[in-house]
Design a protein around this motif. Structure first.
Motif, PDB file in Angstrom:
ATOM      1  N   SER A 270       0.839  -1.199   0.000  1.00 53.62           N
ATOM      2  CA  SER A 270       0.000   0.000   0.000  1.00 53.62           C
ATOM      3  C   SER A 270       0.874   1.248   0.000  1.00 53.62           C
ATOM      4  N   VAL A 271       0.712   2.078  -1.026  1.00 56.70           N
ATOM      5  CA  VAL A 271       1.483   3.317  -1.142  1.00 56.70           C
ATOM      6  C   VAL A 271       0.503   4.488  -1.237  1.00 56.70           C
ATOM      7  N   GLN A 272       0.564   5.375  -0.267  1.00 59.93           N
ATOM      8  CA  GLN A 272      -0.334   6.536  -0.258  1.00 59.93           C
ATOM      9  C   GLN A 272       0.475   7.782   0.089  1.00 59.93           C
ATOM     10  N   ILE A 273       0.460   8.737  -0.808  1.00 60.21           N
ATOM     11  CA  ILE A 273       1.183   9.988  -0.594  1.00 60.21           C
ATOM     12  C   ILE A 273       0.245  11.131  -0.902  1.00 60.21           C
ATOM     13  N   GLY A 274       0.038  11.997   0.069  1.00 62.76           N
ATOM     14  CA  GLY A 274      -0.868  13.124  -0.100  1.00 62.76           C
ATOM     15  C   GLY A 274      -0.177  14.349  -0.665  1.00 62.76           C
ATOM     16  N   LEU A 275      -0.947  15.398  -0.889  1.00 65.13           N
ATOM     17  CA  LEU A 275      -0.419  16.655  -1.418  1.00 65.13           C
ATOM     18  C   LEU A 275       0.613  17.250  -0.464  1.00 65.13           C
ATOM     19  N   ASN A 276       1.754  17.642  -1.007  1.00 65.36           N
ATOM     20  CA  ASN A 276       2.834  18.265  -0.235  1.00 65.36           C
ATOM     21  C   ASN A 276       3.370  17.357   0.865  1.00 65.36           C
ATOM     22  N   GLU A 277       3.364  16.042   0.616  1.00 61.41           N
ATOM     23  CA  GLU A 277       3.886  15.112   1.608  1.00 61.41           C
ATOM     24  C   GLU A 277       5.187  14.457   1.151  1.00 61.41           C
ATOM     25  N   THR A 278       5.938  15.147   0.298  1.00 60.68           N
ATOM     26  CA  THR A 278       7.237  14.648  -0.144  1.00 60.68           C
ATOM     27  C   THR A 278       8.200  14.639   1.037  1.00 60.68           C
ATOM     28  N   GLU A 279       8.928  13.539   1.195  1.00 63.75           N
ATOM     29  CA  GLU A 279       9.776  13.372   2.361  1.00 63.75           C
ATOM     30  C   GLU A 279      11.111  14.088   2.214  1.00 63.75           C
ATOM     31  N   PRO A 280      11.576  14.763   3.278  1.00 61.18           N
ATOM     32  CA  PRO A 280      12.914  15.363   3.248  1.00 61.18           C
ATOM     33  C   PRO A 280      13.960  14.280   3.467  1.00 61.18           C
ATOM     34  N   PRO A 281      15.240  14.590   3.229  1.00 60.17           N
ATOM     35  CA  PRO A 281      16.295  13.603   3.515  1.00 60.17           C
ATOM     36  C   PRO A 281      16.223  13.146   4.968  1.00 60.17           C
ATOM     37  N   ALA A 282      16.459  11.871   5.199  1.00 59.82           N
ATOM     38  CA  ALA A 282      16.312  11.299   6.538  1.00 59.82           C
ATOM     39  C   ALA A 282      17.378  11.805   7.499  1.00 59.82           C
ATOM     40  N   VAL A 283      16.970  12.018   8.729  1.00 62.95           N
ATOM     41  CA  VAL A 283      17.877  12.351   9.827  1.00 62.95           C
ATOM     42  C   VAL A 283      17.441  11.541  11.043  1.00 62.95           C
ATOM     43  N   PRO A 284      18.370  11.243  11.962  1.00 58.25           N
ATOM     44  CA  PRO A 284      17.978  10.517  13.175  1.00 58.25           C
ATOM     45  C   PRO A 284      16.916  11.310  13.942  1.00 58.25           C
ATOM     46  N   GLY A 285      15.883  10.631  14.396  1.00 58.05           N
ATOM     47  CA  GLY A 285      14.793  11.316  15.075  1.00 58.05           C
ATOM     48  C   GLY A 285      14.836  11.147  16.583  1.00 58.05           C
ATOM     49  N   ALA A 286      13.836  11.715  17.223  1.00 58.58           N
ATOM     50  CA  ALA A 286      13.678  11.616  18.673  1.00 58.58           C
ATOM     51  C   ALA A 286      12.220  11.297  18.979  1.00 58.58           C
ATOM     52  N   ASP A 287      11.960  10.752  20.154  1.00 59.92           N
ATOM     53  CA  ASP A 287      10.603  10.398  20.577  1.00 59.92           C
ATOM     54  C   ASP A 287      10.008   9.304  19.674  1.00 59.92           C
ATOM     55  N   LEU A 288       8.801   8.915  20.002  1.00 60.19           N
ATOM     56  CA  LEU A 288       8.054   7.923  19.236  1.00 60.19           C
ATOM     57  C   LEU A 288       6.822   8.580  18.644  1.00 60.19           C
ATOM     58  N   VAL A 289       6.310   8.003  17.560  1.00 57.68           N
ATOM     59  CA  VAL A 289       5.078   8.519  16.972  1.00 57.68           C
ATOM     60  C   VAL A 289       4.157   7.350  16.655  1.00 57.68           C
ATOM     61  N   TRP A 290       2.880   7.557  16.864  1.00 55.84           N
ATOM     62  CA  TRP A 290       1.850   6.596  16.471  1.00 55.84           C
ATOM     63  C   TRP A 290       0.868   7.373  15.601  1.00 55.84           C
ATOM     64  N   VAL A 291       0.506   6.834  14.434  1.00 57.73           N
ATOM     65  CA  VAL A 291      -0.359   7.549  13.491  1.00 57.73           C
ATOM     66  C   VAL A 291      -1.532   6.657  13.088  1.00 57.73           C
TER      67      VAL A 291
END
Length: 204
Positions: A15-36
């Protein structure tokens, strides 16, 4: 799920779903957790909150509250100090929520069967690995993830929420070792929109 829709001759594709203006920036190490996702019993984000609490990690819950009764039943958990209720996000804000996180946590209810998990592709394309909870083998999480992009905790559905949260916490800890750039490279290749739509267009 494919058995349920056998009469419609379903095909197997990510399943591939990409909305308007949802282009991903270059990856960087993140912080915290996210649930969507949507906040209801079918998605069971309270288990993600429990797992985050076991690890002493902050978690951002992104999505609309679909079931107020479910939300009230778990109100104490959702009001915990380590939880931020972000509400529903779209466009650049949703992409940023994925990209800023160190791990995206996926959960679902014991009896819920996913047809396709859009958040898997969205997270990996942003460079964020996924820690997933599954109640049986052969789920979307197992199909969509690999050892370099995520970890899946498969738990017996008769287990308690506490046991499931412990297993999920271990999966989250596993993803801490994953490289954001590698996750994104794999995600952009595996969850490519052109490949996805060609598969749909050329179905028998």
């Amino acid at each position: 799920m494919i058995e349920r829709y056998r009469a419609h001759a379903p095909i197997r594709t990510l399943s591939v779903q990409i909305g308007l203006n949802e282009t991903e920036p270059p990856a960087v190490p993140g912080a915290d957790l996210v649930w969507v996702g949507r906040v209801d019993s079918q998605k069971s984000p309270h288990i993600a909150v429990m797992a985050a609490g076991l690890l002493g990690r902050r978690i951002h819950i992104v999505g609309p509250i679909f079931d107020s009764g479910y939300y009230r039943r778990h109100a104490k958990l959702f009001a915990s100090d380590h939880v931020q209720i972000a509400g529903e996000l779209g466009g650049p804000a949703k992409t940023a929520a994925f990209a800023r996180a160190s791990t995206c946590v996926y959960t679902c209810g014991r009896s819920y069967v996913e047809a396709g998990v859009a958040t898997l592709g969205e997270s990996l394309r942003a460079g964020t690995p996924v820690a997933a909870l599954a109640w049986r083998s052969g789920t979307c999480a197992e199909v969509g993830l690999c050892d370099a992009t995520g970890a899946v905790a498969v738990v017996d559905p008769s287990s308690t929420d506490e046991h499931a949260a412990n297993a999920l916490a271990q999966a989250i800890a596993t993803t801490d070792l994953m490289d954001a750039s590698t996750v994104q490279a794999i995600g952009l290749e595996r969850f490519d929109p052109a490949t996805h739509f060609k598969a749909l267009a050329t179905r028998p």
